[in-house]
Write a protein that holds these residues in place. Structure first.
Motif, PDB file in Angstrom:
ATOM      1  N   SER A  56       0.839  -1.199   0.000  1.00  0.00           N
ATOM      2  CA  SER A  56       0.000   0.000   0.000  1.00  0.00           C
ATOM      3  C   SER A  56       0.877   1.254   0.000  1.00  0.00           C
ATOM      4  CB  SER A  56      -0.890   0.076   1.243  1.00  0.00           C
ATOM      5  OG  SER A  56      -1.514  -1.133   1.481  1.00  0.00           O
ATOM      6  N   VAL A  57       1.998   1.169   0.701  1.00  0.00           N
ATOM      7  CA  VAL A  57       2.912   2.318   0.720  1.00  0.00           C
ATOM      8  C   VAL A  57       3.491   2.548  -0.673  1.00  0.00           C
ATOM      9  CG1 VAL A  57       5.091   3.204   1.637  1.00  0.00           C
ATOM     10  CG2 VAL A  57       3.520   1.975   3.145  1.00  0.00           C
ATOM     11  N   LYS A  69     -10.032   3.662   3.320  1.00  0.00           N
ATOM     12  CA  LYS A  69      -9.792   4.706   4.315  1.00  0.00           C
ATOM     13  C   LYS A  69      -8.301   4.742   4.654  1.00  0.00           C
ATOM     14  CE  LYS A  69     -11.736   6.028   8.749  1.00  0.00           C
ATOM     15  NZ  LYS A  69     -12.134   5.483  10.006  1.00  0.00           N
ATOM     16  N   GLY A  70      -7.818   5.909   4.977  1.00  0.00           N
ATOM     17  CA  GLY A  70      -6.445   5.998   5.444  1.00  0.00           C
ATOM     18  C   GLY A  70      -5.617   7.004   4.666  1.00  0.00           C
ATOM     19  N   GLU A  71      -4.449   7.321   5.226  1.00  0.00           N
ATOM     20  CA  GLU A  71      -3.542   8.268   4.579  1.00  0.00           C
ATOM     21  C   GLU A  71      -2.115   7.764   4.698  1.00  0.00           C
ATOM     22  OE1 GLU A  71      -5.152  12.702   5.145  1.00  0.00           O
ATOM     23  OE2 GLU A  71      -5.111  11.535   6.995  1.00  0.00           O
ATOM     24  N   PHE A  74       4.553  10.581   2.922  1.00  0.00           N
ATOM     25  CA  PHE A  74       5.953  10.199   2.759  1.00  0.00           C
ATOM     26  C   PHE A  74       6.751  11.397   2.274  1.00  0.00           C
ATOM     27  CE2 PHE A  74       9.389   8.772  -0.062  1.00  0.00           C
ATOM     28  CZ  PHE A  74      10.139   8.029   0.842  1.00  0.00           C
ATOM     29  N   ASP A  75       7.662  11.842   3.096  1.00  0.00           N
ATOM     30  CA  ASP A  75       8.572  12.923   2.733  1.00  0.00           C
ATOM     31  C   ASP A  75       7.842  14.123   2.094  1.00  0.00           C
ATOM     32  OD1 ASP A  75      11.182  13.911   2.741  1.00  0.00           O
ATOM     33  OD2 ASP A  75      11.528  13.316   0.667  1.00  0.00           O
ATOM     34  N   LYS A  81      -2.923  10.386  -2.650  1.00  0.00           N
ATOM     35  CA  LYS A  81      -3.631  11.465  -3.345  1.00  0.00           C
ATOM     36  C   LYS A  81      -2.869  12.050  -4.519  1.00  0.00           C
ATOM     37  CE  LYS A  81      -6.478  12.838   0.539  1.00  0.00           C
ATOM     38  NZ  LYS A  81      -6.105  13.248   1.885  1.00  0.00           N
ATOM     39  N   ILE A  82      -1.555  11.891  -4.557  1.00  0.00           N
ATOM     40  CA  ILE A  82      -0.786  12.571  -5.613  1.00  0.00           C
ATOM     41  C   ILE A  82      -0.999  11.904  -6.974  1.00  0.00           C
ATOM     42  CG2 ILE A  82       0.984  13.496  -4.079  1.00  0.00           C
ATOM     43  CD1 ILE A  82       2.825  11.237  -4.857  1.00  0.00           C
ATOM     44  N   SER A  83      -0.611  12.622  -8.030  1.00  0.00           N
ATOM     45  CA  SER A  83      -0.822  12.110  -9.393  1.00  0.00           C
ATOM     46  C   SER A  83       0.103  10.924  -9.657  1.00  0.00           C
ATOM     47  CB  SER A  83      -0.512  13.207 -10.402  1.00  0.00           C
ATOM     48  OG  SER A  83       0.884  13.493 -10.359  1.00  0.00           O
TER      49      SER A  83
END
Ligand SMILES: Nc1ncnc2c1ncn2[C@@H]1O[C@H](COP(=O)(O)OP(=O)(O)OP(=O)(O)O)[C@@H](O)[C@H]1O
Ligand SMILES: [Mg+2]
Length: 337
Positions: A56-57, A69-71, A74-75, A81-83
């Motif tokens: 998942s990471v 669900k979840g967030e 990383f750095d 959420k990012i492209s």
């Protein structure tokens, strides 16, 4: 842990798999942190969700998986959420993973050289994709992993190498581009014991040299003890205990961790203790409350209805068990001294 030093921060992560007959709720609200430069061990029995969590990471989950669900921070990036483009940049340049089945991540029809060079090219770390520079970086990656005769090796196909060599190539490939986080999922399975030790040392040395963080998944508590600064113990998709490595071995609190430690064969002649009887719950219909309840000798009414959060028991040591809701319980049967 100090917020400022956090490299990876997973918050309330849930992962489900769509399977025949329904939806398996495998990862159930995991919080997981990695500080910059620290080495973290992730342990727990087969099927508890270790690979699912690290995939998942990396955002390399199988197609049947969903993250409801979840967030994952990383750095500075919110990875969920990012492209796609930004995600590829992060994966190419900042973190990589050595997969549980290393040979499966090498393509049999391409030479080692073309695979390492492609990894470097797609990471975008070489400006203008200068062929000569990419080649030199590939050579350096193999040298860093103490591989003899790297020029010749680059021309070989995977089948021409032994299992240990192939594993080193995978490590070299992962290390060629990663600069901040290395995820190693059982990196020494299927390797001869003598090579196992070398491969682990190599991962540790290279992480230390680059001041890179490591998440190491292992079935061996001995390996986790030798390699890591912190240990997270996972049971059925939940983190049940997290602590500084030396503390958790001195004093495990969660009944599951205590059982895990007792299953290690002792050299004192006592033989293997009884360990933990029973099996993981059914993820299609997991129990309400603590997922360890049916195997726990200390189970209480509350454990059947409520999910325990992580309670602090000592400095740098937290346990998700209602026995420790009010801090350190002075229960002689639970304490492991
Ligand atoms: N592609 C998939 N489709 C459906 N279910 C899956 C898939 N991959 C994993 N699972 C399920 O998720 C659960 C956790 O699996 P996972 O591979 O993450 O565990 P693990 O802790 O890495 O185990 P091991 O130590 O054996 O590698 C298991 O019940 C497994 O069957
Ligand atoms: Mg696994």
């Amino acid at each position: 842990m100090k917020e400022g030093n956090l490299l990876l921060d997973i918050k309330d992560l849930h992962v489900h798999y769509q399977v025949y007959g329904g939806k398996t709720k495998v990862i159930d609200g995991i919080d997981f942190q990695v500080e910059a430069g620290k080495k973290i061990g992730l342990v727990g029995e087969s099927g508890c969700g270790k690979t699912t969590m690290v995939r998942s990471v990396m955002q390399v989950l199988p197609t049947q998986a969903r993250i409801p669900k979840g967030e994952v921070f990383f750095d500075g990036d919110a990875l969920l959420k990012i492209s796609k483009r930004d995600l590829n940049r992060v994966r190419g340049q900042k973190m990589s993973m050595i997969f549980q089945d290393p040979t499966a991540s090498l393509n049999p029809v391409f030479t080692i050289g073309s695979q390492i060079e492609d990894t470097i090219r797609y990471s975008g770390m070489v400006k203008g994709n200068d062929k000569k520079v990419i080649h030199e970086k590939a050579i350096q990656a193999l040298k860093d992993c103490s591989m003899p005769d790297p020029e010749r090796l680059l021309k070989c196909y995977p089948f021409e190498l032994s299992g240990g060599m192939r594993q080193r190539v995978c490590i070299a490939m992962a290390l060629a581009t990663a600069s901040k986080l290395m995820i190693a999922d059982e990196p020494t399975t299927n390797l001869d014991v003598t090579i196992q030790d070398q491969v682990l040392r190599l991962i540790r040395q290279l992480c230390e040299k680059k001041n890179m963080s490591l998440i190491l998944i292992t079935h061996s508590l001995g390996v986790a003890r030798m390699m890591t600064d912190w240990i997270y113990v996972m049971y059925a998709g939940q983190i049940v205990e997290k602590a500084v490595t030396s503390r958790i071995f001195e004093h495990p609190y969660h009944p599951y961790t205590v059982g895990l430690m007792e299953s290690i064969p002792k050299l004192t002649g006592e033989g293997i203790m009884e360990g933990i009887s029973g099996k993981l719950p059914n993820y299609l219909n997991p129990p309400k409350g603590c997922r360890f309840q049916d195997r726990c000798k200390k189970v209480m009414e509350k454990c059947r209805n409520c999910k325990p959060r992580l309670f602090p028991v000592e400095e740098n040591h937290q346990v998700a068990c209602f026995l420790y809701e009010r801090g350190r319980a002075e229960d002689p049967e639970v304490s492991h001294e």
